[in-house]
Design a protein around this motif. Sequence first.
Motif, PDB file in Angstrom:
ATOM      1  N   GLY A   3       2.968  -5.427 -12.787  1.00 59.11           N
ATOM      2  CA  GLY A   3       3.579  -6.746 -12.674  1.00 59.11           C
ATOM      3  C   GLY A   3       3.230  -7.644 -13.844  1.00 59.11           C
ATOM      4  N   ARG A   6       0.087  -1.750  -9.124  1.00 57.36           N
ATOM      5  CA  ARG A   6       1.100  -2.791  -8.945  1.00 57.36           C
ATOM      6  C   ARG A   6       0.743  -4.061  -9.712  1.00 57.36           C
ATOM      7  NH1 ARG A   6       1.119  -0.920  -3.310  1.00 57.36           N
ATOM      8  NH2 ARG A   6       3.076   0.188  -2.903  1.00 57.36           N
ATOM      9  N   HIS A  37      11.875  -4.997 -10.178  1.00 53.57           N
ATOM     10  CA  HIS A  37      10.664  -5.699  -9.768  1.00 53.57           C
ATOM     11  C   HIS A  37      10.936  -7.169  -9.452  1.00 53.57           C
ATOM     12  CE1 HIS A  37       7.483  -2.644 -10.517  1.00 53.57           C
ATOM     13  NE2 HIS A  37       8.448  -2.106 -11.237  1.00 53.57           N
ATOM     14  N   GLU A  70       6.099   5.113 -12.623  1.00 55.81           N
ATOM     15  CA  GLU A  70       6.873   4.999 -11.396  1.00 55.81           C
ATOM     16  C   GLU A  70       7.600   6.295 -11.065  1.00 55.81           C
ATOM     17  OE1 GLU A  70       9.282   1.483 -11.563  1.00 55.81           O
ATOM     18  OE2 GLU A  70       7.532   0.222 -11.139  1.00 55.81           O
TER      19      GLU A  70
END
Length: 387
Positions: free
Chosen positions: A124, A120, A157, A111
Amino acid sequence: MPCTRYTHTNREVQALQPVQLCKYKLILILHMAASKPATAAAAGPHKLEMGAFQPCVWGDFFVTYNPPLSQSSEMTMQERVEQLKVQVRALLEDNKNRSVADVVTLVEMLERLGIGNHFRGEIGTALRHVLNEEPEFPASSDDLHIAALRFRLLRQHGLWVSADIFDKFKDETGNFSTSLCSDPVSLLSLYNAAHLATPSEDALSDAIVFSRYHLEAMRNKLRPPMAEQVSCALDIPLPRTVRRLETMHYIKEYEQDESNNGPLLELSRLDFELVRSLHLKELRDLSLWWRDLYDNVKLSYARDRLVENYFWTCSVFHEEEYSRARLMFAKTFGLLSLMDDTYDVHATLEDCYKLNEAIQSFSHRLNITSVRPNGPTKSMPRASRST
């Protein structure tokens, strides 16, 4: 001469709804100001322009911009990016015998290098595993740096994690242990993580005070790159920085790290150059659009700040896939700035009413009502809409 059109009895004013009352007061104030004799107003409407804004510092720089990368070069770079993404994706999906520290460190690196948007789904999945501490991930470390990093990434997140995880680093009195005072890495991680606190989390407010105090005390004794990291964080905490600027600085820092990951570094460099080239092309198109509007429509009284508007949109979403959104937002903010300057420093009160009525007649399908307290204004006659 008093304006009887907006004269109401006390009972009528009290019967107004709060929003209507605010509108009524605003219009009443404007009419009172307009009814007072003013020496400046006698000189003519053009005297309302209370001083010219500073000209745009960029000039025609972006209008005459020529891309440094040819189309063939960009295609070659894009092909290499796709190859590197396969390697990095495999690295993310390999969760066997990997600790929480390894996972959060890798995600943090992706990031800050500005390439997390390419992964992504994988990020996740990895963070949900970290949150649930599934069997393939050992238990959370007692290292404050890792605990704070895990806390910050999960909250960034949208995965809730309690601030109680920091209780283990406090002494019997409820204060953070003095053994942490000489650990700049842990203090910096705690400081950045605590800025994701909710309003009711006083413990994280205490963490900010504690970590900031000790970081400021040691900032002049630290060596690069930790010295620069601490200085930047004390100025603007990491969760609040402009991600694009952070990526630019972190790539340079990561290049000097002897333990850097080659594919990650190469991917971040290529992606940064490709996205920067796209941003410059967007700025060129926007500058041409704005120059046509600004010059041909004679808007010299308004601020010429399109580049600044575009920079704001890049700070919100700089990724390649949001190109259309950036263009839309930059144009919208440019037009809003133009309207603001028109109302504030150029138009007379009567001009403002005419402009408002023109906007109302143009956007009546959107059900936008006038700011006048006695309901929507009537549409302007067709013959006067061209003014």
